[in-house]
Design an enzyme around this catalytic site. Structure first.
Site, mmCIF file in Angstrom:
data_model
loop_
_atom_site.group_PDB
_atom_site.id
_atom_site.type_symbol
_atom_site.label_atom_id
_atom_site.label_comp_id
_atom_site.label_asym_id
_atom_site.label_seq_id
_atom_site.Cartn_x
_atom_site.Cartn_y
_atom_site.Cartn_z
ATOM 1 N N LYS A 23 46.121 46.937 28.621
ATOM 2 C CA LYS A 23 45.566 46.957 29.976
ATOM 3 C C LYS A 23 44.855 45.622 30.198
ATOM 4 O O LYS A 23 43.882 45.309 29.522
ATOM 5 C CB LYS A 23 44.583 48.111 30.146
ATOM 6 N N ASP A 25 42.721 42.638 32.182
ATOM 7 C CA ASP A 25 41.583 42.523 33.078
ATOM 8 C C ASP A 25 41.908 41.476 34.130
ATOM 9 O O ASP A 25 41.479 40.327 34.056
ATOM 10 C CB ASP A 25 40.341 42.112 32.272
ATOM 11 N N GLU A 164 40.746 44.847 27.578
ATOM 12 C CA GLU A 164 40.222 45.861 28.499
ATOM 13 C C GLU A 164 40.593 47.284 28.104
ATOM 14 O O GLU A 164 39.845 48.213 28.373
ATOM 15 C CB GLU A 164 40.714 45.581 29.923
#
Length: 313
Positions: A23, A25, A164
């Site tokens: 994931k 950022d 993240e």
């Protein structure tokens, strides 16, 4: 087209029907190449092509394709939303070209939605991913990041590396444009949060220079719950930008559904809760307020409705 959105996970999904990705950022972007032209669109449908000129070379890859991905800016080797904030709001081609040299971005392409005029959104994720990898989209400005079978191992690795979090996707999932689906599930690490600004306080010793903003989160009933005062990170150009956004939004009363403590409300100018910003904090204290929050940047890619949608998901 609007991008497909992930639901918040209550744990990393297990089993061979799931695949897992880092994931990032960054800023969610759809990259549409057609007729020799590239259009970059944010989650809200805003054309942000001017902001990222280093991605213009995507027009030289294939004649017709639509990619879903995330634009990230690296700071010390790690994606940083604060670093990306310098790039997201630029509308001047000249300034964008300068920043492309001093603060370059990378487009992480993780899905393929159209190729040579064929709509691929009704194909399962596994088929779209296979085609995406065959395109061999690798350069200094864009790449196709890898996927992983072991989500729990990736979750631990991303936490150790300061990333993240993880997004888990069902291999059979179709692309539900504009919808939040449990076929995609996100598991974040970092205590970052998107909030709305409902008021501001002047810097100590001044009457009109912004010193802190008063922010809120969805209260579950369509309104906004006061979440605290944010002053860290609002010096210099950041504070000036926020001031310019809030200036036309003044209102007579607090937009928050719960009382704002007197020490925060004193001297505040209330505003319509339409500006979304990203903050980082140490979580919430016993009173529900954010602990040591710091401003990271404006989320022009999000609207207040997006925050309510996430809260209700």
């Amino acid at each position: 087209m609007q991008p497909m959105l992930a639901a918040v996970a209550d744990g990393i999904p297990r089993g061979p029907e799931w695949v897992h990705e880092v994931k990032w950022d960054g800023m969610r972007v759809l990259a549409d190449v057609r007729d020799g032209r590239l259009v970059l669109s944010s989650r809200t449908g805003r054309d942000v092509s001017v902001s990222f000129p280093e991605l213009a070379g995507l027009t030289d890859t294939y004649d017709d394709l639509l990619l879903d991905g995330e634009v990230v800016a690296l700071d010390g080797g790690l994606p940083s939303f604060a670093a990306l904030a310098e790039r997201m709001h630029v509308s001047s081609p000249r300034k964008a070209a300068q920043l492309a040299t001093t603060r370059p971005v990378t487009f992480m392409a993780f899905d393929l939605l159209r190729l040579f005029g064929s709509d691929l959104t009704t194909q399962p994720w596994s088929a779209r991913r296979e085609l995406l990898e065959r395109l061999e989209l690798h350069s200094s400005a864009w790449q196709v990041p890898p996927t992983y079978d072991d989500g729990e191992e990736l979750f631990e690795a991303t936490r150790d590396q300061g990333l993240e979090g993880v997004v888990s996707k069902r291999r059979t999932s179709l692309y539900a444009a504009g919808r939040r689906s449990a076929d995609w599930r996100k598991s974040p690490h970092r205590a970052t949060l998107s909030v709305v600004i409902g008021g501001w306080r002047p810097e100590v010793g001044t009457t009109n220079r912004l010193g802190a903003v008063l922010v809120g989160t969805p209260d579950g009933s369509g309104g906004w719950e006061y979440a605290g005062r944010v002053g860290a990170g609002l010096v210099g150009t950041a504070g000036a930008r926020i001031s310019s956004l809030l200036e036309p939004l003044s209102r007579s009363a607090s937009p928050f559904s719960n009382p704002v403590p007197r020490e925060d409300a004193s001297g505040a100018t209330w505003v319509e809760p339409t500006v979304v910003v990203e903050v980082q904090s140490l979580g919430r204290g016993s009173t529900g307020k954010l602990r040591q929050p710091a401003y990271l940047g404006v989320r022009t890619d999000l609207t207040p409705s997006d925050l309510h949608e996430v809260s209700d998901a």
